[in-house]
Design a protein around this motif. Structure first.
Motif, PDB file in Angstrom:
ATOM      1  N   LEU A  23      -2.050  -2.225 -10.440  1.00 53.73           N
ATOM      2  CA  LEU A  23      -3.561  -2.264  -9.606  1.00 53.73           C
ATOM      3  C   LEU A  23      -4.274  -2.491 -11.171  1.00 53.73           C
ATOM      4  CD1 LEU A  23      -2.675  -0.682  -7.101  1.00 53.73           C
ATOM      5  CD2 LEU A  23      -2.579  -2.619  -6.258  1.00 53.73           C
ATOM      6  N   ALA A  24      -4.231  -1.366 -11.417  1.00 51.86           N
ATOM      7  CA  ALA A  24      -5.580  -1.724 -12.119  1.00 51.86           C
ATOM      8  C   ALA A  24      -5.906  -2.386 -13.230  1.00 51.86           C
ATOM      9  CB  ALA A  24      -5.684   0.037 -13.596  1.00 51.86           C
ATOM     10  N   PHE A  25      -4.568  -3.215 -13.214  1.00 52.48           N
ATOM     11  CA  PHE A  25      -4.182  -4.515 -14.504  1.00 52.48           C
ATOM     12  C   PHE A  25      -5.266  -5.523 -13.143  1.00 52.48           C
ATOM     13  CE2 PHE A  25      -2.575  -8.076 -16.035  1.00 52.48           C
ATOM     14  CZ  PHE A  25      -1.543  -8.926 -14.846  1.00 52.48           C
ATOM     15  N   LEU A  26      -5.333  -5.557 -12.160  1.00 54.26           N
ATOM     16  CA  LEU A  26      -5.108  -6.660 -11.386  1.00 54.26           C
ATOM     17  C   LEU A  26      -6.627  -6.682 -11.052  1.00 54.26           C
ATOM     18  CD1 LEU A  26      -3.447  -7.081  -7.930  1.00 54.26           C
ATOM     19  CD2 LEU A  26      -3.470  -8.983  -9.942  1.00 54.26           C
ATOM     20  N   GLU A  27      -6.769  -4.892 -10.818  1.00 52.71           N
ATOM     21  CA  GLU A  27      -8.640  -4.962 -10.905  1.00 52.71           C
ATOM     22  C   GLU A  27     -10.069  -5.414 -11.730  1.00 52.71           C
ATOM     23  OE1 GLU A  27      -9.485  -0.443  -9.799  1.00 52.71           O
ATOM     24  OE2 GLU A  27     -11.128  -0.747  -8.451  1.00 52.71           O
ATOM     25  N   THR A  28      -9.085  -5.372 -12.884  1.00 52.43           N
ATOM     26  CA  THR A  28     -10.023  -5.832 -13.658  1.00 52.43           C
ATOM     27  C   THR A  28     -10.303  -7.984 -13.450  1.00 52.43           C
ATOM     28  OG1 THR A  28      -8.190  -6.491 -14.956  1.00 52.43           O
ATOM     29  CG2 THR A  28      -9.568  -4.235 -15.759  1.00 52.43           C
ATOM     30  N   PHE A  29      -9.215  -7.781 -12.608  1.00 58.46           N
ATOM     31  CA  PHE A  29      -9.828  -9.113 -12.770  1.00 58.46           C
ATOM     32  C   PHE A  29     -11.503 -10.184 -12.544  1.00 58.46           C
ATOM     33  CE2 PHE A  29      -5.215 -10.877 -12.257  1.00 58.46           C
ATOM     34  CZ  PHE A  29      -5.062  -9.872 -13.896  1.00 58.46           C
ATOM     35  N   GLN A  30     -11.940 -11.294 -13.222  1.00 60.51           N
ATOM     36  CA  GLN A  30     -13.393 -11.980 -12.928  1.00 60.51           C
ATOM     37  C   GLN A  30     -13.407 -13.108 -12.461  1.00 60.51           C
ATOM     38  OE1 GLN A  30     -16.121  -9.613 -11.574  1.00 60.51           O
ATOM     39  NE2 GLN A  30     -14.516  -7.647 -10.936  1.00 60.51           N
ATOM     40  N   GLY A  31     -13.633 -13.464 -11.744  1.00 62.89           N
ATOM     41  CA  GLY A  31     -13.967 -15.146 -12.044  1.00 62.89           C
ATOM     42  C   GLY A  31     -15.298 -15.229 -10.892  1.00 62.89           C
ATOM     43  N   LYS A  32     -15.904 -16.677 -11.974  1.00 64.27           N
ATOM     44  CA  LYS A  32     -17.422 -17.248 -11.185  1.00 64.27           C
ATOM     45  C   LYS A  32     -17.646 -17.883  -9.487  1.00 64.27           C
ATOM     46  CE  LYS A  32     -18.922 -18.336 -14.636  1.00 64.27           C
ATOM     47  NZ  LYS A  32     -18.218 -18.316 -15.711  1.00 64.27           N
ATOM     48  N   GLN A  33     -15.959 -18.305  -9.497  1.00 69.06           N
ATOM     49  CA  GLN A  33     -15.595 -19.065  -8.161  1.00 69.06           C
ATOM     50  C   GLN A  33     -13.568 -19.297  -7.776  1.00 69.06           C
ATOM     51  OE1 GLN A  33     -16.757 -23.000  -9.226  1.00 69.06           O
ATOM     52  NE2 GLN A  33     -14.765 -23.049 -10.985  1.00 69.06           N
ATOM     53  N   SER A  34     -14.216 -19.349  -6.195  1.00 67.77           N
ATOM     54  CA  SER A  34     -12.592 -19.067  -5.696  1.00 67.77           C
ATOM     55  C   SER A  34     -12.372 -20.016  -4.593  1.00 67.77           C
ATOM     56  CB  SER A  34     -12.450 -17.428  -5.470  1.00 67.77           C
ATOM     57  OG  SER A  34     -13.218 -17.333  -3.552  1.00 67.77           O
ATOM     58  N   THR A  35     -11.314 -19.968  -4.303  1.00 68.61           N
ATOM     59  CA  THR A  35     -10.920 -21.406  -3.787  1.00 68.61           C
ATOM     60  C   THR A  35     -11.340 -21.069  -1.912  1.00 68.61           C
ATOM     61  OG1 THR A  35      -8.595 -20.664  -2.904  1.00 68.61           O
ATOM     62  CG2 THR A  35      -9.082 -22.535  -4.927  1.00 68.61           C
ATOM     63  N   ALA A  68       3.354 -11.445 -11.922  1.00 68.55           N
ATOM     64  CA  ALA A  68       4.682 -12.105 -10.828  1.00 68.55           C
ATOM     65  C   ALA A  68       5.025 -10.962  -9.993  1.00 68.55           C
ATOM     66  CB  ALA A  68       5.211 -12.846 -11.784  1.00 68.55           C
ATOM     67  N   LYS A  69       5.369  -9.420 -10.782  1.00 67.65           N
ATOM     68  CA  LYS A  69       5.123  -7.959 -10.507  1.00 67.65           C
ATOM     69  C   LYS A  69       5.012  -7.459  -9.056  1.00 67.65           C
ATOM     70  CE  LYS A  69       5.562  -4.341 -12.623  1.00 67.65           C
ATOM     71  NZ  LYS A  69       6.202  -4.079 -13.908  1.00 67.65           N
ATOM     72  N   MET A  70       2.650  -8.296  -9.554  1.00 63.55           N
ATOM     73  CA  MET A  70       2.062  -7.941  -8.481  1.00 63.55           C
ATOM     74  C   MET A  70       2.387  -8.595  -7.230  1.00 63.55           C
ATOM     75  SD  MET A  70       1.559  -4.606  -9.270  1.00 63.55           S
ATOM     76  CE  MET A  70      -0.064  -4.926  -8.105  1.00 63.55           C
ATOM     77  N   SER A  71       2.406 -10.374  -8.328  1.00 65.73           N
ATOM     78  CA  SER A  71       2.385 -11.196  -7.211  1.00 65.73           C
ATOM     79  C   SER A  71       3.485 -10.867  -5.546  1.00 65.73           C
ATOM     80  CB  SER A  71       2.908 -12.391  -7.036  1.00 65.73           C
ATOM     81  OG  SER A  71       3.629 -12.329  -7.365  1.00 65.73           O
ATOM     82  N   VAL A  72       5.027 -10.397  -6.157  1.00 58.79           N
ATOM     83  CA  VAL A  72       5.688  -9.942  -5.284  1.00 58.79           C
ATOM     84  C   VAL A  72       5.345  -8.305  -4.460  1.00 58.79           C
ATOM     85  CG1 VAL A  72       7.882  -8.248  -4.643  1.00 58.79           C
ATOM     86  CG2 VAL A  72       7.622 -10.628  -6.884  1.00 58.79           C
ATOM     87  N   VAL A  73       4.340  -6.966  -5.751  1.00 57.70           N
ATOM     88  CA  VAL A  73       3.506  -6.379  -4.339  1.00 57.70           C
ATOM     89  C   VAL A  73       3.127  -6.579  -3.122  1.00 57.70           C
ATOM     90  CG1 VAL A  73       2.193  -4.174  -4.232  1.00 57.70           C
ATOM     91  CG2 VAL A  73       4.384  -4.705  -6.018  1.00 57.70           C
ATOM     92  N   PHE A  74       1.824  -8.009  -3.445  1.00 54.96           N
ATOM     93  CA  PHE A  74       1.016  -8.530  -2.527  1.00 54.96           C
ATOM     94  C   PHE A  74       1.852  -9.166  -1.293  1.00 54.96           C
ATOM     95  CE2 PHE A  74      -3.745  -7.695  -3.426  1.00 54.96           C
ATOM     96  CZ  PHE A  74      -3.414  -6.842  -4.699  1.00 54.96           C
ATOM     97  N   HIS A  75       2.987  -9.417  -1.276  1.00 57.66           N
ATOM     98  CA  HIS A  75       3.436 -10.030  -0.637  1.00 57.66           C
ATOM     99  C   HIS A  75       4.152  -9.299   0.250  1.00 57.66           C
ATOM    100  CE1 HIS A  75       6.996 -12.920   0.640  1.00 57.66           C
ATOM    101  NE2 HIS A  75       7.602 -12.035   0.703  1.00 57.66           N
TER     102      HIS A  75
END
Lengths: 235, 238
Positions: free
Chosen positions: B40-52, B120-127
């Motif tokens: 979760l900490a791995f995901l928490e660091t993600f940043q991007g200026k835009q999203s769909t 990939a593993k985190m996408s399963v958790v979020f699913h």
């Protein structure tokens, strides 16, 4: 008169030989005890021979490794141990790898259990950004020619069955099982898309892509076909 | 009154922000706790200026913000426990029903044993976290069509059992169900994460494309294609 010349000459030879031996032993210590050429096994035919031959060749490469290469390998091991795929060093520390560094990473790949799909795929990913020699392409072919991994628990065995109601949980397993091979194909795709790629490497990549279309893995076959289609249609 | 309300105010401010965070059952091994916390900490660091637009609808905001991802998880998951999830190949699951706590996510031993790429593993958790939403009937899956064929005209089968997926509750018709949401998450990471490594972005694209194949409604497929696939990638930036 002769004795006066001979004795110093003999002494010079003895000192020179001792000095050479000292330098060689120091080199082996720096490379962390890599096997010396003296311990290389005799040539043996067959798969065992080629594996041993690779081992001897890689040990020879290790002895050519410089401190920078060893530092690169250390960083790689740290990142793998941390299980953090987003370590920024993956993008900064593995550019322009030397032949010795590549050889050590290939060793890592071969020493990982087959079930270590992400670890193996990460090695392929890093080497796939450094495709500069025929040896690099040979490694990609080696990865592609591996027998399919049949389950995440044990590549040699089919997965154990579970309840049909849990099938929706099967997300991406097929990609993971073929992950090192899939990363080979993504590396080849990137090679074609990169400006200034060596024409010789591109020719070798075309052969690899064609071979991938005959893979035993559906995912690998499908991806190879899709990449080939995209490249030929200029998408 | 003032003399009572001020201490109460101070006390309420002292309650840590993690009071609403998930708990671990006692039988969750430390290694598993550490791993999901790290993931979760791995995901928490993600940043991007835009999203769909679809990403904005699911996760809020107009950018890629890892904190929003973690909030998505902690808003839905009250506890983490250990279970075999009815399948020796599973990584995680949510168990719904009147005798179950649907806000709980169950991890299997495979969560730390199986070597999937991290995103990939985190996408399963979020699913699975999506399935906790009682207000949306836990986003049940649609039955896959019969026949259910891939782009090459071959039957889609489960790699776990070899069984055909046709007729199984292993597809989605809405972009916002568990499969659709995972695709939205992964493809936005691939396209729009500015501080993700090239490996993470490549993995997100691979697994996002794979899960997109579980979408079976034509309109949903068209809408998701417009949202996630219309801008051509310049190159893989590997």
């Amino acid at each position: 008169m002769r004795k006066r010349v001979l004795v110093p000459l003999i002494l010079i030879f003895v000192v020179a030989a001792a000095w050479k031996g000292l330098v060689q032993s120091q080199t082996e210590t720096v490379t962390g005890g890599a096997g010396s050429s003296d311990s290389a096994p005799p040539a043996i035919s067959g798969a065992e021979g080629s594996a041993l031959g690779r081992q001897a060749a890689s040990e020879e490469k290790k002895s050519e490794a410089n401190p920078n290469d060893l530092r690169t390998l250390k960083i790689f091991d740290e990142i793998i141990a941390s299980r953090n795929d987003n370590d920024p060093r993956l993008d900064t520390e593995f550019r322009n790898l030397s032949p010795a560094a590549k050889a050590m990473l290939r060793d890592r790949y071969r020493n990982y259990q087959r079930e270590k799909r992400n670890e193996r795929g990460t090695v392929v990913f890093l080497l796939g950004r450094n495709l500069t020699s025929a040896e690099d392409m040979t490694f990609l072919r080696e990865v592609l020619s591996e027998p399919p991994c049949r389950s995440m628990k044990d590549c040699e065995k089919d997965p154990a069955n579970g309840e049909a109601s849990s099938l929706h949980q099967d997300m991406g397993t097929e990609i993971s099982l073929a992950y090192p091979q899939v990363v080979v194909l993504k590396s080849i795709e990137a090679l074609f898309e990169r400006d200034g790629s060596d024409p010789q490497r591109l020719e070798e990549a075309k052969v690899i892509l064609e071979a991938a279309k005959r893979s035993q893995s559906d995912k690998v076959r499908d991806l190879a076909g899709a990449i080939q289609h995209r490249l030929s249609s200029g998408e | 009154m003032k003399s009572i309300s001020l201490p109460i105010l101070i006390l309420s401010l002292a309650i840590p922000a993690t009071a609403s965070a998930y708990t671990f059952d006692k039988d969750v091994p430390q290694a598993t706790r550490d791993q999901i916390t790290q993931d979760l900490a791995f995901l928490e660091t993600f940043q991007g200026k835009q999203s769909t637009p679809f990403h904005q609808k699911v996760f809020g905001g107009k950018t890629i913000d890892g904190k929003a991802y973690v909030k998505f998880f902690t808003d839905r998951v009250s506890a983490v426990g250990m279970d075999d999830c009815g399948n020796p190949n599973a990584v995680a699951c949510v168990i719904t029903g009147i005798f179950s706590d649907s806000s709980k996510i169950w991890l299997t031993n495979n969560y730390i044993k199986f070597s999937h790429p991290q995103v990939a593993k985190m996408s399963v958790v979020f699913h699975e976290a999506r399935h906790t939403e009682d207000a949306n009937s836990n986003w049940p899956h649609a039955n896959c069509p019969t026949p259910f064929l891939d782009a090459q005209g071959k039957d889609m089968v489960s790699i776990w059992t070899g069984a055909r997926l046709e007729g199984q509750a292993a597809c989605d018709k809405t972009p916002f169900g568990s499969y659709g949401m995972s695709v939205i998450l992964l493809k936005n990471i691939e396209k729009n994460c500015d501080n993700c490594t090239a490996k993470v972005k490549m993995d997100a694209g691979l697994y996002g494309d794979d899960q997109f194949k579980r979408m079976t409604d034509k309109k949903a497929i068209a809408d998701m294609t417009k949202d996630l696939y219309t801008v051509k990638k310049k190159n893989n930036q590997i």
